[in-house]
Design an enzyme around this catalytic site. Sequence first.
Site, PDB file in Angstrom:
ATOM      1  N   ARG A  33       0.825  -1.021   0.071  1.00  0.00           N
ATOM      2  CA  ARG A  33      -0.064   0.043  -0.040  1.00  0.00           C
ATOM      3  C   ARG A  33       1.072   1.235   0.175  1.00  0.00           C
ATOM      4  NH1 ARG A  33      -2.056   2.592   4.938  1.00  0.00           N
ATOM      5  NH2 ARG A  33      -3.680   4.245   4.349  1.00  0.00           N
ATOM      6  N   ARG A  74     -10.107  18.530   9.538  1.00  0.00           N
ATOM      7  CA  ARG A  74      -9.106  18.717  10.531  1.00  0.00           C
ATOM      8  C   ARG A  74      -9.117  19.952  10.949  1.00  0.00           C
ATOM      9  NH1 ARG A  74      -5.049  14.468  10.659  1.00  0.00           N
ATOM     10  NH2 ARG A  74      -5.013  13.424   8.674  1.00  0.00           N
ATOM     11  N   LYS A 220     -13.200   2.573   0.664  1.00  0.00           N
ATOM     12  CA  LYS A 220     -12.870   2.420   2.033  1.00  0.00           C
ATOM     13  C   LYS A 220     -14.095   2.756   2.866  1.00  0.00           C
ATOM     14  CE  LYS A 220      -8.867   4.062   3.489  1.00  0.00           C
ATOM     15  NZ  LYS A 220      -7.879   5.269   3.867  1.00  0.00           N
ATOM     16  N   THR A 278      -6.948  -1.310   9.910  1.00  0.00           N
ATOM     17  CA  THR A 278      -6.577  -0.372  10.883  1.00  0.00           C
ATOM     18  C   THR A 278      -6.026  -0.970  12.392  1.00  0.00           C
ATOM     19  OG1 THR A 278      -8.023   0.777  10.147  1.00  0.00           O
ATOM     20  CG2 THR A 278      -7.408   1.650  12.010  1.00  0.00           C
TER      21      THR A 278
END
Length: 478
Positions: A33, A74, A220, A278
């Site tokens: 990845r 963010r 995802k 994860t």
Amino acid sequence: MLRRTKIVATLGPASDDLETLRKMIEAGLDVARLNFSHGDADDHRRRAEVLRQAAKECGREVGIMGDLQGPKIRIRRFANHSVALACGDKFFLDSALGLMDGNQDGVGVALDTLHEDVKVGDVLLLNDGLITLQVASVDGTRIHTTVMNDGILSDHKGINLKGGGLSAAALTDIDKSNIKLAAEMDLDFLAVSFVRNGEDVEEARRLLTEAGSDALIVAKVERAEAVVDIDSIIEASDVIMVARGDLGVEMGYAELTGIQKKLIRKTRKAHKIVITATQMMESMIQNPIPTRAEVSDVSNAVMDGTDAVMLSGETAVGQYPVNAIEAMAEVALGAEKFPLPMGMTSHRINDSFELVDEAIAMAAMYTANHMGAKAIIALTESGSTTRWMSRIRSDMPIYAFTPHVRTSRRVCMYRGVHPVSFEIDPSNPRRLYQDIFDKLLENELVEVNDLAILTKGDLDGVSGSTNAMKIIKIKSSS
């Protein structure tokens, strides 16, 4: 015993030199990845080039997946880089505040529409849920909140809305540029972050096709709304990634394991590929062995039927990237020894098949499971026959015999499927079976007199033309 569950590992500063990559491949790396959230285009090109060289030296094919950054929402920055918040404090978020003007009272946020997405009583989760804010009021672009727990909040931490619902589009301008980069690099898989629905996946595929790539699309699942609209996402995608970081924050950790099992089950039922990701062995960033809880986590995903398990920081920045892959491989092998739910004879027993090659794949698996065959051999152009085969729970290996490097790299993600480079000799078709036997025996994949199932098509070089199944006994040419 060949490991069926595949290992995806993230490349980074800890794992981008030739020697380390060789060791990672030898330890069991199947798909690498490239995280487009970190590094620039030159970094990704270099890592892909070194990986291809390492795979060549190891005599293996390894897939490469580019992972788009997506609209990770963010906060901006503080004048002093961080603040200490206490339960009961008043704190605001404001998209109109300057980039570095954050202070004890509030901070800027990099989503212009955040004030439109929230209402009084909503809960905002910052820094993966370590800081919790409850919305008290909204005044223009400024969101006034009450701090619900003590903690330190520092620059650029992520924001999630509990229960989901933030309006940020799945593809940013940076993502669209990186889609072109993925096509230029001829990547095998492209992961799209923070998808909300099938339309997001379709847009990514359109842009990827326009850029000249036919890479498989990985959706995802890390938003709450993605779980709600999962059927359209699965239909639009080739691969689903259960991205448990942001998903756990938005949905709540208590429900995460059940959601993971549901997503794996639904994806496999739709004949698609699924990755579980994860923090699978997060402690191995600093430690040479995993915790017992991590072992259990990986084992459960394997037993649920996931096609692949993924390492992130463990191999990108961790101290033990090779150990992490070795541990993942060992745990997967251990979990695969135990019986799995869903009987091998009942899969799609009442369904009708629309495609000939799908029907052949199902017939081959049924026959192999009930005749004690040692291997399944599929002469395949695109790998689709082996993908359908891999949806059925079986202990026997499936060998994808293909002349195409692209197909070999794709099937590296399919559970139980192992690529074998193979060219049919058109000048001597009568030797086809013996050439197959020789290839298997040469690589010590079978033994003489083993029973195997072979699937093939009458038309060589035509994708989707598999229309025949044979039961064969392995013979030696000597």
